[in-house]
Design an enzyme around this catalytic site. Sequence first.
Site, PDB file in Angstrom:
ATOM      1  N   GLU A 294     -20.585 -64.849  -6.149  1.00 43.06           N
ATOM      2  CA  GLU A 294     -19.664 -63.721  -6.280  1.00 43.06           C
ATOM      3  C   GLU A 294     -20.393 -62.384  -6.209  1.00 43.06           C
ATOM      4  O   GLU A 294     -19.919 -61.445  -5.559  1.00 43.06           O
ATOM      5  CB  GLU A 294     -18.910 -63.789  -7.618  1.00 43.06           C
ATOM      6  CG  GLU A 294     -18.117 -65.047  -7.826  1.00 43.06           C
ATOM      7  CD  GLU A 294     -18.855 -66.136  -8.594  1.00 43.06           C
ATOM      8  OE1 GLU A 294     -18.222 -66.798  -9.429  1.00 43.06           O
ATOM      9  OE2 GLU A 294     -20.071 -66.327  -8.366  1.00 43.06           O
TER      10      GLU A 294
ATOM     11  N   CYS B  59     -18.216 -66.916 -13.976  1.00 39.71           N
ATOM     12  CA  CYS B  59     -18.854 -66.845 -15.295  1.00 39.71           C
ATOM     13  C   CYS B  59     -18.653 -65.434 -15.876  1.00 39.71           C
ATOM     14  O   CYS B  59     -18.129 -64.548 -15.205  1.00 39.71           O
ATOM     15  CB  CYS B  59     -20.339 -67.158 -15.150  1.00 39.71           C
ATOM     16  SG  CYS B  59     -21.270 -65.836 -14.339  1.00 39.71           S
TER      17      CYS B  59
ATOM     18  N   HIS C  17     -25.643 -65.006  -8.017  1.00 37.67           N
ATOM     19  CA  HIS C  17     -24.460 -65.855  -7.950  1.00 37.67           C
ATOM     20  C   HIS C  17     -23.681 -65.510  -6.680  1.00 37.67           C
ATOM     21  O   HIS C  17     -23.740 -64.374  -6.191  1.00 37.67           O
ATOM     22  CB  HIS C  17     -23.560 -65.631  -9.158  1.00 37.67           C
ATOM     23  CG  HIS C  17     -24.112 -66.166 -10.435  1.00 37.67           C
ATOM     24  ND1 HIS C  17     -23.319 -66.506 -11.497  1.00 37.67           N
ATOM     25  CD2 HIS C  17     -25.388 -66.429 -10.832  1.00 37.67           C
ATOM     26  CE1 HIS C  17     -24.064 -66.953 -12.491  1.00 37.67           C
ATOM     27  NE2 HIS C  17     -25.331 -66.902 -12.110  1.00 37.67           N
TER      28      HIS C  17
ATOM     29  N   CYS D 140     -20.148 -62.589 -13.627  1.00 35.20           N
ATOM     30  CA  CYS D 140     -19.376 -62.359 -12.405  1.00 35.20           C
ATOM     31  C   CYS D 140     -17.990 -61.788 -12.716  1.00 35.20           C
ATOM     32  O   CYS D 140     -17.494 -60.928 -11.983  1.00 35.20           O
ATOM     33  CB  CYS D 140     -19.272 -63.652 -11.600  1.00 35.20           C
ATOM     34  SG  CYS D 140     -20.875 -64.199 -10.976  1.00 35.20           S
TER      35      CYS D 140
END
Length: 159
Positions: A63, A91, A61, A94
């Site tokens: 992040e 999410c 992801h 993260c």
Amino acid sequence: MLIKQTQYLQHRQWMSHALDLAKTAGNAGDVPVGAVIIDSFGNMVGEGENRKERDRDPTAHAEIIALRAAARKLQTWRLHECTLYVTLEPCPMCAGAIVQSRLGFLVYGVDDPKTGAIRTVENIPDGAASNHRVRVIGGVLESTCRQHLQAWFAHRRQR
């Protein structure tokens, strides 16, 4: 008043950079999310874009990639003096990484009504299991972030 306006303009500038990264991710076939981390002096120390599809990695992801880059650059996992800008509300994975990094400040673009774990569906940073509180601002360039995501998903459904 001038300080708040200056901070807002800085938030918009860094979110615009995160949007550019999101566009790169979307053009490459990944969900268009981008992230940028700056230090307390306003220097970019990490950036990332979603790479799950390209890297075949469920943890890739934006992040996570940005947090790893910042930790490498700063030579510490403690990012308490840093700010993370991300186009979509993080999410649960993260959000957990944000808490673990001791991030100082999180700025995100648009709420995620399905998996948002900062304020929308869950609130991991302020939860009982969190050992660190993160200052949060949501809604920076919200309409631009939302439109970009919606357009990407609409185009994907057409194919």
